[in-house]
Motif scaffolding. Sequence first.
Motif, mmCIF file in Angstrom:
data_model
loop_
_atom_site.group_PDB
_atom_site.id
_atom_site.type_symbol
_atom_site.label_atom_id
_atom_site.label_comp_id
_atom_site.label_asym_id
_atom_site.label_seq_id
_atom_site.Cartn_x
_atom_site.Cartn_y
_atom_site.Cartn_z
ATOM 1 N N GLU A 129 0.813 -1.216 0.000
ATOM 2 C CA GLU A 129 0.000 0.000 0.000
ATOM 3 C C GLU A 129 0.849 1.269 0.000
ATOM 4 O O GLU A 129 0.449 2.296 -0.560
ATOM 5 C CB GLU A 129 -0.942 0.012 1.203
ATOM 6 C CG GLU A 129 -0.279 -0.021 2.569
ATOM 7 C CD GLU A 129 -0.033 -1.435 3.070
ATOM 8 O OE1 GLU A 129 0.158 -1.611 4.290
ATOM 9 O OE2 GLU A 129 -0.020 -2.361 2.236
ATOM 10 N N GLY A 171 2.122 1.665 -3.570
ATOM 11 C CA GLY A 171 0.989 2.103 -4.380
ATOM 12 C C GLY A 171 0.657 3.558 -4.163
ATOM 13 O O GLY A 171 0.343 4.291 -5.118
ATOM 14 N N ASN A 172 0.749 4.016 -2.924
ATOM 15 C CA ASN A 172 0.477 5.427 -2.631
ATOM 16 C C ASN A 172 1.518 6.334 -3.276
ATOM 17 O O ASN A 172 1.188 7.404 -3.810
ATOM 18 C CB ASN A 172 0.453 5.627 -1.121
ATOM 19 C CG ASN A 172 -0.006 7.011 -0.719
ATOM 20 O OD1 ASN A 172 -1.150 7.374 -0.904
ATOM 21 N ND2 ASN A 172 0.908 7.793 -0.168
ATOM 22 N N PHE A 197 -4.254 2.751 -8.140
ATOM 23 C CA PHE A 197 -5.208 2.664 -7.032
ATOM 24 C C PHE A 197 -6.020 1.377 -7.107
ATOM 25 O O PHE A 197 -6.210 0.690 -6.098
ATOM 26 C CB PHE A 197 -6.132 3.883 -7.081
ATOM 27 C CG PHE A 197 -7.229 3.867 -6.046
ATOM 28 C CD1 PHE A 197 -6.974 4.233 -4.741
ATOM 29 C CD2 PHE A 197 -8.518 3.475 -6.392
ATOM 30 C CE1 PHE A 197 -7.977 4.217 -3.785
ATOM 31 C CE2 PHE A 197 -9.529 3.463 -5.445
ATOM 32 C CZ PHE A 197 -9.263 3.826 -4.136
ATOM 33 N N THR A 214 -4.097 -1.838 -6.066
ATOM 34 C CA THR A 214 -3.644 -1.946 -4.670
ATOM 35 C C THR A 214 -4.723 -2.659 -3.868
ATOM 36 O O THR A 214 -5.792 -2.081 -3.633
ATOM 37 C CB THR A 214 -3.365 -0.560 -4.075
ATOM 38 O OG1 THR A 214 -2.426 0.133 -4.903
ATOM 39 C CG2 THR A 214 -2.799 -0.679 -2.670
ATOM 40 N N ARG A 222 -6.181 -1.037 0.635
ATOM 41 C CA ARG A 222 -6.273 0.409 0.488
ATOM 42 C C ARG A 222 -6.491 1.037 1.853
ATOM 43 O O ARG A 222 -7.578 0.937 2.421
ATOM 44 C CB ARG A 222 -7.412 0.771 -0.453
ATOM 45 C CG ARG A 222 -7.253 0.217 -1.854
ATOM 46 C CD ARG A 222 -8.511 0.439 -2.669
ATOM 47 N NE ARG A 222 -8.445 -0.256 -3.941
ATOM 48 C CZ ARG A 222 -9.481 -0.419 -4.751
ATOM 49 N NH1 ARG A 222 -10.664 0.068 -4.399
ATOM 50 N NH2 ARG A 222 -9.350 -1.066 -5.883
ATOM 51 N N THR A 281 -4.324 6.025 1.059
ATOM 52 C CA THR A 281 -4.411 5.688 -0.364
ATOM 53 C C THR A 281 -5.636 6.340 -0.988
ATOM 54 O O THR A 281 -5.578 6.912 -2.086
ATOM 55 C CB THR A 281 -4.465 4.168 -0.541
ATOM 56 O OG1 THR A 281 -3.413 3.548 0.214
ATOM 57 C CG2 THR A 281 -4.306 3.797 -2.000
ATOM 58 N N TRP A 282 -6.773 6.250 -0.293
ATOM 59 C CA TRP A 282 -7.984 6.904 -0.784
ATOM 60 C C TRP A 282 -7.789 8.414 -0.869
ATOM 61 O O TRP A 282 -8.210 9.054 -1.844
ATOM 62 C CB TRP A 282 -9.156 6.579 0.147
ATOM 63 C CG TRP A 282 -9.625 5.165 0.071
ATOM 64 C CD1 TRP A 282 -9.149 4.102 0.767
ATOM 65 C CD2 TRP A 282 -10.690 4.644 -0.747
ATOM 66 N NE1 TRP A 282 -9.836 2.956 0.446
ATOM 67 C CE2 TRP A 282 -10.782 3.261 -0.478
ATOM 68 C CE3 TRP A 282 -11.554 5.220 -1.668
ATOM 69 C CZ2 TRP A 282 -11.729 2.448 -1.109
ATOM 70 C CZ3 TRP A 282 -12.493 4.409 -2.293
ATOM 71 C CH2 TRP A 282 -12.570 3.042 -2.020
ATOM 72 N N SER A 308 -5.018 10.093 -1.337
ATOM 73 C CA SER A 308 -4.143 10.433 -2.460
ATOM 74 C C SER A 308 -4.897 10.393 -3.785
ATOM 75 O O SER A 308 -4.706 11.260 -4.653
ATOM 76 C CB SER A 308 -2.951 9.468 -2.504
ATOM 77 O OG SER A 308 -2.162 9.592 -1.343
#
Length: 843
Positions: free
Chosen positions: A404, A407-408, A427, A430, A433, A437-438, A440
Amino acid sequence: MSAAAAPRSMLPQRQRWPPDHRLPDHRAHPNQTPPPPRPRPPEPSPRRARRRLAPLEPSVYAGLLRCASRTRSLALARLAHSHMVRAGYRPGLFLRNNLLAAYTRCGDMRYARLLFDGMPRRDAVSWNTLIAGYSSQGSPRLALCAFRDARRDGGVAVDRFTYATVLAACGGVRDGRSGRAAHGLAVVSGVARTAFVTNSVIDMYAKCGMIDEVRLVFDRAQERDEVSWNLLLSAYVRMGWPEVAVNVLVWMHRSGVKLDAFALGGILKACSELEDSEDVRMMLHGCVIKVGLDLDYFVGSAMVDMYAKNGGLEEAIKVFDCIPGQNVVIYNAMIAGFARLGNEPCTETRIEAVRLYANLLQRRIRPSKFTFKSVLEVCNLTNAVRCGRQIHAHVILSGFQDDEFIGNALINLYAKARLVDDSLRCFNSTPKREIFTWTSMITAFVHDEHPDKALDLFKELRYLEKEPDQFTMSTVMTACAALSVPITCEQIHCYAVKSGFDQFTCCGNSQIEMYRCAGDLKAANKSFETISCLDTFSWSQMILSYAVHGHEREALLLFKKMEDCGVMKNEFAFLAVLVACSHQRLINEGFRHYESMVSDYGFVGDVKHIACMVDLLGHAGKVADAEDFIMGSGLENDAVLWHALLRACRIHGDKDRGIKIGEKLIMLEPCAASSYVMLYNLYMDAGKISLAMRTRGQMRERGMTKEAGISWAEFGGSIHQFVDGDNSCSQKAETFTRLEELLVSVKQKTQHFGMNVWEMGFQARKVGENSISKHGELLAVAHGLTTLPNSAPVRVMKNQNMSWESHETLKLLSEGENREIIIRDPARFHHFSQGSCSCRDYW
């Protein structure tokens, strides 16, 4: 077919003999031929009975269980347990404890508890194993319950290992109250005098944040060892008190305690957060060299991190080069140091992190997820998207695409380059999450000017029952500000209040911006007053809100109050007050604030500040001075400044200068259709029809079309769009009927006062000019007057500047309807009320 399932006729039948039959006596008749032997009846074939296995030696069972515990193999533990059951072997207490330890180490606490409850006899090892299992599996409450049960068991005496285990469980949940009780019981039982239990008590209090108790236990301890000192040191490091930690290290050295890698690594990590502590860093470095740990990987990585975080790149590189056989940990510390340098270092300095990553690959060192995270952050800071794509490929090849944090970092990398589709792919790929992450991804949509998609993603976040944080809410409010939809803004505000996010300053600042862009100045002011901890951005947002809504005097008074309160000012605060001075035409005060920003605070004016000064001079009619100011700013090639000057030329009728500026804009923005349209209108206003037609021909040759004027407003919880010149059936007939009625009333008023609003514009505008009834903002206002209550203001947003005709029409409409009409265009807000506008006919 099996014998059990076959029909009875197919099975061998048992031969039945007559009941009175007697076998002949062969011994009695020797000359008689003996009869044939009786056939042996076949045995029935029922289901084969399970054979009992032979039990193994106890040492073999013990070895298997130790192997299962060491490798955490639950299958092996169950296999050994199953063999005992099938063999009918009844293990003693020693083997039962080993079996219990195997289950707890493998994480199967359900069977461990069943086994524990079925034990005929238990000792302290049994209870310690169960308590340790609960604690290691994240169930400290159950561990504490097991400890209470152990104390109630009269046949078992808890020992020091029991107290060490339960103290670790209390520290895991930061339950200082239960930990204090366990400490008291250890003191009463007499086991607290040992260094083993003392260290457990210190560690428990440190994890609970009870630093005073940590120091009290340490000072009164009867036995201390190196672990005791290291725990005291790490406690101060955990509390964020590096200065005290350094004093403890000096105390350790003077007390003759050997400094190991754990102590030095912890103190180096703490000192990496110290500012202006170059002497302390050099002292620690010398201490590391004296004790001979300068080549240790753990201490070396901590030193690299310490120097890199405080801008000591040269020292960090020297330490890095001195460590022989660098591993991935050392490389990670060095690359992360470049990623933490902030915004001051140049791109060439940060690109050294990418070279380090390439060197790591050349040495065939396998990068870890921390390596990828740090190097992607460097690519993000340097806008190295192409390099970031290559590293993204390495991430996939290494199997870390599910992380994560990586991914971020990829989402932020592509979002900064306005590649929002690639951010969305990262997104979606990944699996885990987290809320950051949400956040971003929502931020990526907002920066790419897709606020509607940002709100849809927030709705999906809430549908999945995930809880946002204050940064998520702040970003969502920014999306609402871009859309400028009042009802949605109020809904987001209500959710923030219910969730408690309105107490955070960042959310309060975004809330002011949200209501400012939605045209609700009263709500923005109320949000400002409810913020408990105002910062510079809070004051600046409110000053700008007053300025763009036509309350320039209030904006200047608030700026003066900000100065009186001693709030530190930034570039945004000066921009807000310059906007207010520009709208109020306060030339002297505007220049005073601009010079104060440059000379007193050392800020360099950017394009927005220069544009405000040009607009300020243009408001006062000093068009030539505004042009000289642009030429002396060093930003004479920025189209934004010339657009501001062109607006002043059109207002004050300087057609020749306006045409010259329009031709310059064509050179600066050869692909912008708006520049061609503006130059075409300038030529038409000046009566130069041939040049106007030539400009239109250039647009046609280059395949450019005029951007459609779009107005939108929120009615009934949904967003309605109105396109200029579109009289399609997409709008209701009542809207057109209402608009025609309004225009008739306006025409009667203009004729009554001897003027015609349609004839007051530029007389040279001829072909292609839409009639006033086709203006999208007028359609939106008519729709709002039809659907909204009589007391509700009408708020409409527009992507282009309003025409002069629409502006005059709306002034007359506001007088006849006796309600406020608010229009937001790219230039500013227009509050129409009682026949006047807040812009004072200048926009």
